[in-house]
Design a protein around this motif. Sequence first.
Motif, short mmCIF file in Angstrom:
data_model
loop_
_atom_site.label_atom_id
_atom_site.label_comp_id
_atom_site.label_asym_id
_atom_site.label_seq_id
_atom_site.Cartn_x
_atom_site.Cartn_y
_atom_site.Cartn_z
N GLU B 18 0.83 -1.22 0.00
CA GLU B 18 0.00 0.00 0.00
C GLU B 18 0.86 1.26 0.00
O GLU B 18 0.53 2.25 -0.66
CB GLU B 18 -0.91 0.01 1.24
N HIS B 22 0.83 4.16 -2.74
CA HIS B 22 0.62 5.54 -2.31
C HIS B 22 1.70 6.46 -2.91
O HIS B 22 1.41 7.52 -3.46
CB HIS B 22 0.66 5.57 -0.77
N HIS B 26 1.43 9.39 -5.89
CA HIS B 26 1.92 10.78 -5.80
C HIS B 26 2.85 11.08 -6.97
O HIS B 26 2.78 12.16 -7.56
CB HIS B 26 2.65 11.01 -4.47
N ASP B 138 6.95 13.14 1.36
CA ASP B 138 6.51 14.45 1.86
C ASP B 138 7.22 15.59 1.13
O ASP B 138 6.62 16.62 0.81
CB ASP B 138 6.81 14.58 3.36
N ILE B 141 5.56 16.06 -2.19
CA ILE B 141 4.26 16.75 -2.07
C ILE B 141 4.49 18.25 -1.85
O ILE B 141 3.81 19.10 -2.43
CB ILE B 141 3.44 16.17 -0.91
N GLY B 145 3.40 21.11 -4.46
CA GLY B 145 2.47 22.17 -4.05
C GLY B 145 2.98 23.52 -4.52
O GLY B 145 2.20 24.40 -4.93
N TYR B 148 2.28 23.95 -8.09
CA TYR B 148 0.89 24.37 -8.33
C TYR B 148 0.78 25.90 -8.35
O TYR B 148 0.04 26.46 -9.15
CB TYR B 148 -0.03 23.82 -7.23
N PHE B 161 -5.58 17.59 -7.22
CA PHE B 161 -4.70 17.02 -6.20
C PHE B 161 -5.08 15.59 -5.85
O PHE B 161 -4.23 14.77 -5.51
CB PHE B 161 -4.73 17.91 -4.95
N TRP B 162 -6.38 15.31 -5.89
CA TRP B 162 -6.84 14.00 -5.41
C TRP B 162 -6.81 12.91 -6.49
O TRP B 162 -7.10 11.76 -6.20
CB TRP B 162 -8.26 14.10 -4.82
N ARG B 164 -4.73 10.40 -8.56
CA ARG B 164 -3.38 9.82 -8.50
C ARG B 164 -3.14 8.83 -9.65
O ARG B 164 -4.02 8.48 -10.35
CB ARG B 164 -3.17 9.07 -7.17
#
Lengths: 164, 164
Positions: B18, B22, B26, B138, B141, B145, B148, B161-162, B164
Amino acid sequence: MSKNESKTAIQEVITPAELLKHWQGHRSLTRRVIEAFPEKEFFNHSIGGMRTFAEMTLELLAIAGPGLKEIVTKETQALNEHIDHKDQKNLVLKLWDQATEEINTYYNQITPDSFHNTIKTFGQYEGTVISSILYFIDNEIHHRGQGYVYLRDLGIEPPFFWER
Amino acid sequence: MSKNESKTAIQEVITPAELLKHWQGHRSLTRRVIEAFPEKEFFNHSIGGMRTFAEMTLELLAIAGPGLKEIVTKETQALNEHIDHKDQKNLVLKLWDQATEEINTYYNQITPDSFHNTIKTFGQYEGTVISSILYFIDNEIHHRGQGYVYLRDLGIEPPFFWER
């Protein structure tokens, strides 16, 4: 890692206690980013038509505590990003600290075997407990990174990313 | 969740498979953010004296594959952010895709009981396997950001963003 955690727990990828510490470490950094903003620019500054960092912070406050409360109590929470902050950063920081306590309280009610339970947060976002918590954390890192650009744009040095 | 994972594994906060999914989710979003930049602005645009998104991307490339390779092989890697991209976004995207494969290959060599092993990445950053991998994610991300904001500043709508 608390002393109460068994040797077996350390065989996991990450323990529940470590994930909470990781999350609160990020929240501590975000708090320092909020503090780094001048009062006026926290509520007014933005780039490219985006939201102010105050508005992003209200989103984070609307998600973390209420989302976790929903996970634990199974009572649907409304996503409320409209908090009366009176353009005062200290009120937002107070809410931030209240959320810190709320997260600690509710997080410790999540049983270790329930991280893969299926849930629907805020009545609409389907996932598992773990996918939802990771989303809360990732969303905060994402917006905080945007806050870093706002600060740099204002000529202010943000806190170090690696200090939690 | 692969069919090979036992029921016991699901009792964990997050399984190794998982966490990889994940991470790669990303990375897939970051790839789309790179794609969203016009070629010129990818290499030239910045705000407040910050790095360009190309430079941030080279940092992410220097960390993910080499960092994970170091974790698995235990051979110290140098942090090399200076890649000859010839100002061509398609070369950076090609490196991105190679890193995707490299991550899959090395990640699957991490044994489930080794996520809490103490390591030092790039010869200087002390942590555990899990704290290092979370830092890699992290950090991506965080910088994405910032990308963006660059895109919004350029009048370009970033990917959701949501997704993937």
